[in-house]
Scaffold this active site. Structure first.
Site, mmCIF file in Angstrom:
data_model
loop_
_atom_site.group_PDB
_atom_site.id
_atom_site.type_symbol
_atom_site.label_atom_id
_atom_site.label_comp_id
_atom_site.label_asym_id
_atom_site.label_seq_id
_atom_site.Cartn_x
_atom_site.Cartn_y
_atom_site.Cartn_z
ATOM 1 N N PHE A 73 1.027 5.137 0.933
ATOM 2 C CA PHE A 73 0.423 6.157 1.764
ATOM 3 C C PHE A 73 0.962 7.526 1.347
ATOM 4 O O PHE A 73 2.103 7.628 0.885
ATOM 5 C CB PHE A 73 0.773 5.948 3.242
ATOM 6 C CG PHE A 73 0.212 4.685 3.841
ATOM 7 C CD1 PHE A 73 -0.924 4.723 4.638
ATOM 8 C CD2 PHE A 73 0.826 3.458 3.621
ATOM 9 C CE1 PHE A 73 -1.441 3.557 5.196
ATOM 10 C CE2 PHE A 73 0.315 2.288 4.177
ATOM 11 C CZ PHE A 73 -0.826 2.343 4.963
ATOM 12 N N THR A 109 0.840 -1.194 0.000
ATOM 13 C CA THR A 109 0.000 0.000 0.000
ATOM 14 C C THR A 109 0.875 1.243 0.000
ATOM 15 O O THR A 109 1.877 1.313 0.722
ATOM 16 C CB THR A 109 -0.938 0.027 1.216
ATOM 17 O OG1 THR A 109 -1.896 -1.022 1.085
ATOM 18 C CG2 THR A 109 -1.698 1.344 1.317
#
Length: 300
Positions: free
Chosen positions: A196, A194
């Protein structure tokens, strides 16, 4: 506070009180303690004070109102695509992107003591986590149940303890809420990652932008033939590498499309400066959301 399951409230209250005493060190994140965003905030800001927020809007408001210095918001995942509706939230927030952080995502199935894997009939978690573990759940006949965040789902299972119910969350959440891990490595691919972004009220003074940088922008094309082709032409002719381009609709009109875009470089680079000038000419409006150092190289 009451939005969180009971097992999470005391931890949320303690973290909120600690951050209130030092807002200049506070990093807001969405979710309950133990969520992936909590882990990302601790990793990216080891001296920071993570502040749990129930929604992305709450995390952004914490920064806007000065209760947090910045926020860590997940924006995209290698398995399941777009994470947060940052396209809608950020342009009107007044915040800027000041950094990025990439984190491998690993999920565990956790439940109350005594629950075995064959007993589990449903798994509660954030829709992103459920999507990243879709194949694992389907092959075992476990029904996915959506909840606003992963760690909050773990707290919910600890509170309710419904027979056959488990949560999908980072292993940290099991320790925080007294659950037992009954399976690990639920994600459907080892590359599960992921990205961010760090949001703040303004670019930090003295930020080092001498190395490879990213620039993020949003724009709306004109409702004419070949609008996007013309808007993108400046990036091609000036040799600008575009790493992300996503479209989204606003207002329900279906008449014009807005785009979220990541490109290599800084606006004061001559080539990117020319590309942005051409983009502004061919669009209704264009807004740079931030320029920040690359956390990892893009390319082949």
């Amino acid at each position: 506070m009451e939005n969180y399951p009971a097992p999470a409230r005391a931890r949320v209250a303690a973290m909120t009180a600690a951050s209130a005493a030092a807002p200049d060190r506070t990093v807001a994140f969405q979710g309950a303690p133990g969520a992936n965003s909590h882990i990302a905030a601790m990793t990216a800001f080891p001296d920071g004070l993570p502040l749990p927020c129930f929604s992305f809007e709450d995390a952004i408001d914490a920064v806007r109102e000065g209760r947090a210095d910045c926020a860590m918001i997940p924006i995209e995942n290698s398995l399941h695509g777009r994470v947060a509706d940052i396209h809608f939230l950020l342009p009107e927030s007044g915040l800027v992107i000041t950094g990025e952080h990439f984190m491998p995502i690993r999920y565990c199935l956790m439940a109350r003591a005594g629950t075995a894997l064959p007993d589990v009939r449903e798994a509660v978690s954030h829709p992103q986590a459920l999507g990243q573990c879709r194949d694992w759940l389907r092959t075992r006949g476990i029904r996915p149940v959506s909840y606003p965040d992963t760690a909050g789902a773990a707290a919910l299972v600890a509170e309710d303890g419904a027979p056959g119910q488990a949560a999908i969350a980072p292993e940290m959440a099991a320790g925080l809420y007294g659950l037992e891990v009954i399976a690990r490595g639920l994600e459907d691919a080892d590359h599960n990652m992921t990205r961010f972004v760090v949001l703040a009220r303004g670019a930090p003074e003295g930020a080092d932008l001498s190395g490879p940088c990213m620039t993020t922008l949003v724009f709306e094309v004109r409702n004419v033939p070949a609008a996007l082709y013309k808007a993108m032409g400046g990036f091609a002719t000036n040799g600008i590498n575009m790493t992300k381009l996503e479209s989204y609709q606003r207002g329900g009109s279906f008449a014009a499309t807005e785009f979220y875009c990541d490109v290599d470089g800084r606006p004061d680079d001559p080539a990117l400066g020319r590309a942005l000038e051409e983009l502004a000419f061919h669009t209704k409006w264009m807004r740079v959301l931030g320029t920040y150092p690359q956390a990892r190289a893009r390319g082949d």
